[in-house]
Write an enzyme that holds these catalytic residues in place. Structure first.
Site, PDB file in Angstrom:
ATOM      1  N   HIS A 115      12.973  20.104 -30.215  1.00  0.00           N
ATOM      2  CA  HIS A 115      13.998  19.189 -29.698  1.00  0.00           C
ATOM      3  C   HIS A 115      13.805  19.039 -28.189  1.00  0.00           C
ATOM      4  CE1 HIS A 115      17.829  17.475 -28.592  1.00  0.00           C
ATOM      5  NE2 HIS A 115      17.955  17.097 -29.858  1.00  0.00           N
ATOM      6  N   GLU A 161      15.783  18.935 -25.819  1.00  0.00           N
ATOM      7  CA  GLU A 161      16.576  19.858 -24.989  1.00  0.00           C
ATOM      8  C   GLU A 161      15.879  21.215 -24.889  1.00  0.00           C
ATOM      9  OE1 GLU A 161      20.265  19.374 -27.133  1.00  0.00           O
ATOM     10  OE2 GLU A 161      20.368  17.303 -26.412  1.00  0.00           O
ATOM     11  N   SER A 194      21.635   8.648 -30.233  1.00  0.00           N
ATOM     12  CA  SER A 194      22.848   7.825 -30.290  1.00  0.00           C
ATOM     13  C   SER A 194      22.923   6.976 -31.553  1.00  0.00           C
ATOM     14  CB  SER A 194      22.969   6.964 -29.026  1.00  0.00           C
ATOM     15  OG  SER A 194      23.086   7.797 -27.885  1.00  0.00           O
ATOM     16  N   ASN A 242      22.614  17.523 -36.199  1.00  0.00           N
ATOM     17  CA  ASN A 242      22.257  18.576 -35.251  1.00  0.00           C
ATOM     18  C   ASN A 242      23.523  18.905 -34.464  1.00  0.00           C
ATOM     19  OD1 ASN A 242      21.248  20.215 -33.256  1.00  0.00           O
ATOM     20  ND2 ASN A 242      20.081  18.605 -32.214  1.00  0.00           N
ATOM     21  N   TRP A 243      24.150  20.000 -34.837  1.00  0.00           N
ATOM     22  CA  TRP A 243      25.432  20.355 -34.195  1.00  0.00           C
ATOM     23  C   TRP A 243      25.238  20.857 -32.764  1.00  0.00           C
ATOM     24  CZ3 TRP A 243      28.583  23.633 -38.333  1.00  0.00           C
ATOM     25  CH2 TRP A 243      28.850  22.821 -39.448  1.00  0.00           C
ATOM     26  N   LYS A 244      24.021  21.211 -32.415  1.00  0.00           N
ATOM     27  CA  LYS A 244      23.741  21.782 -31.080  1.00  0.00           C
ATOM     28  C   LYS A 244      24.636  23.001 -30.847  1.00  0.00           C
ATOM     29  CE  LYS A 244      22.376  17.246 -29.567  1.00  0.00           C
ATOM     30  NZ  LYS A 244      21.995  16.376 -28.482  1.00  0.00           N
ATOM     31  N   GLY A 250      22.352  11.342 -26.690  1.00  0.00           N
ATOM     32  CA  GLY A 250      23.653  11.629 -26.087  1.00  0.00           C
ATOM     33  C   GLY A 250      24.044  10.666 -24.974  1.00  0.00           C
ATOM     34  N   GLU A 303      12.697  10.935 -31.317  1.00  0.00           N
ATOM     35  CA  GLU A 303      13.936  10.915 -30.540  1.00  0.00           C
ATOM     36  C   GLU A 303      13.621  10.582 -29.088  1.00  0.00           C
ATOM     37  OE1 GLU A 303      17.204  13.383 -32.529  1.00  0.00           O
ATOM     38  OE2 GLU A 303      16.125  14.724 -31.204  1.00  0.00           O
ATOM     39  N   GLY A 308      23.141  13.722 -33.573  1.00  0.00           N
ATOM     40  CA  GLY A 308      23.794  14.736 -32.749  1.00  0.00           C
ATOM     41  C   GLY A 308      25.308  14.545 -32.781  1.00  0.00           C
ATOM     42  N   GLY A 309      25.834  13.873 -31.752  1.00  0.00           N
ATOM     43  CA  GLY A 309      27.280  13.716 -31.575  1.00  0.00           C
ATOM     44  C   GLY A 309      28.023  13.304 -32.837  1.00  0.00           C
TER      45      GLY A 309
HETATM   46  C1  PEP Z   1      19.947  14.819 -30.995  1.00  0.00           C
HETATM   47  O1  PEP Z   1      20.144  15.524 -30.034  1.00  0.00           O
HETATM   48  O2  PEP Z   1      19.178  15.189 -31.888  1.00  0.00           O
HETATM   49  C2  PEP Z   1      20.649  13.527 -31.052  1.00  0.00           C
HETATM   50  C3  PEP Z   1      20.127  12.581 -31.764  1.00  0.00           C
HETATM   51  O3  PEP Z   1      21.812  13.432 -30.337  1.00  0.00           O
HETATM   52  P1  PEP Z   1      22.818  12.171 -30.276  1.00  0.00           P
HETATM   53  O4  PEP Z   1      22.941  11.613 -31.664  1.00  0.00           O
HETATM   54  O5  PEP Z   1      24.117  12.727 -29.780  1.00  0.00           O
HETATM   55  O6  PEP Z   1      22.207  11.184 -29.338  1.00  0.00           O
END
Ligand code: PEP
Length: 258
Positions: free
Chosen positions: A103, A105, A221, A16-18, A181, A175, A242-243
């Site tokens: 998601h 967010e 994470s 997920n590049w956001k 994050g 999640e 994500g990251g």
């Molecule tokens: C996400 O936002 O879907 C996610 C899992 O982010 P991160 O891996 O950065 O915690």
């Protein structure tokens, strides 16, 4: 030998590049990943969730039989006077196959309710996009031990209205908001416990066979150094990343955790 009723559920690593990467940077990342995976035989399906503006270019730049492409959202309306929105049919027309919906967010910053998400899921499926539907509790809800009731309400509010046939196209992503994050990760035992609970809810609603066939990803994470122990759990079928999906090497290392 017993009869095997269930097909093996799909293992997936999805990025997920956001809201990261310009078009040029995104194309460079997708191309790098494509090159890295060309001679590899990943033991899971690989998905990248890019911003809308990247979708058409990325689907042309990668081998979509190796790298499946996802949007990160879609409109809750079919078409028309909704300035700035992007519909499920537009996403489908780029060659994308999946759409991330629900998601945390989007729920937190854009007020996406169960009802809105129910409509988005419906429109995604109507346009032959496969939803990656995200659920998960906040830190306060986990501290109050309410995680099970939170994920249950999220499922009941937006996807348990679907027919068996429709539901079988949905990928779930658990999640925990407190892990996204933050560098905090659910322990493998915490992840397994709630994934098993989610699967039991699916079994109650749709039966054991559907529950066994549903892919449930863990997100929050997830990194190269913890992916293996998370994915080793019987009910964790991969990750939403994500990251660590923003660097080809890290993302590949997570794919290799299978
Ligand atoms: C996400 O936002 O879907 C996610 C899992 O982010 P991160 O891996 O950065 O915690």
């Amino acid at each position: 030998m017993g009869i095997i009723l269930s097909k093996m559920r799909k293992k997936i690593v999805a990025g997920n590049w956001k809201m990261n990467k310009t078009l040029q940077e995104g194309l460079a990342l997708a191309t790098e990943l494509n090159n890295v995976l060309t001679d590899a035989s990943p033991k899971c399906e690989v998905i990248i969730g890019t911003p809308f503006i990247h979708l058409a270019s990325v689907t042309s730049a990668v081998d979509t039989s190796k790298i499946h492409v996802s949007a990160q959202n879609c409109a809750d309306k079919e078409s028309g006077a909704y300035t700035g929105e992007v519909s499920a049919s537009m996403i489908k027309s780029t060659g994308a196959e999946y759409v991330i919906l629900g998601h945390s967010e989007r729920r937190a910053y854009y007020g996406e309710t169960h009802e809105i998400l129910k409509e988005k899921v419906r429109l995604a499926l109507k346009n032959e996009l496969k939803p990656i539907f995200c659920i998960g509790e906040s830190k306060e809800e986990r501290e109050a031990n309410k995680q099970n009731e939170v994920v249950k309400a999220q499922l009941e509010g937006s996807v348990f209205n679907l027919s068996v046939e429709e539901f079988s196209k949905v990928v779930l992503a658990y999640e925990p908001v407190w892990a996204i994050g933050t560098g905090l990760t659910a322990t493998p035992d915490q992840a397994q416990e709630i994934h098993a609970y989610i699967r039991s809810l699916i079994a109650e609603k749709y039966g054991n066979e559907v529950a066994e066939d549903t892919t449930i990803l863990y997100g929050g994470s997830c990194k190269p150094n913890n992916a293996k122990e998370l994915f080793a759990n019987p009910d964790v079928d991969g990750g939403l990343i994500g990251g660590a999906s923003l660097k080809a090497d890290d993302f590949k290392a997570i794919i290799d955790a299978f």
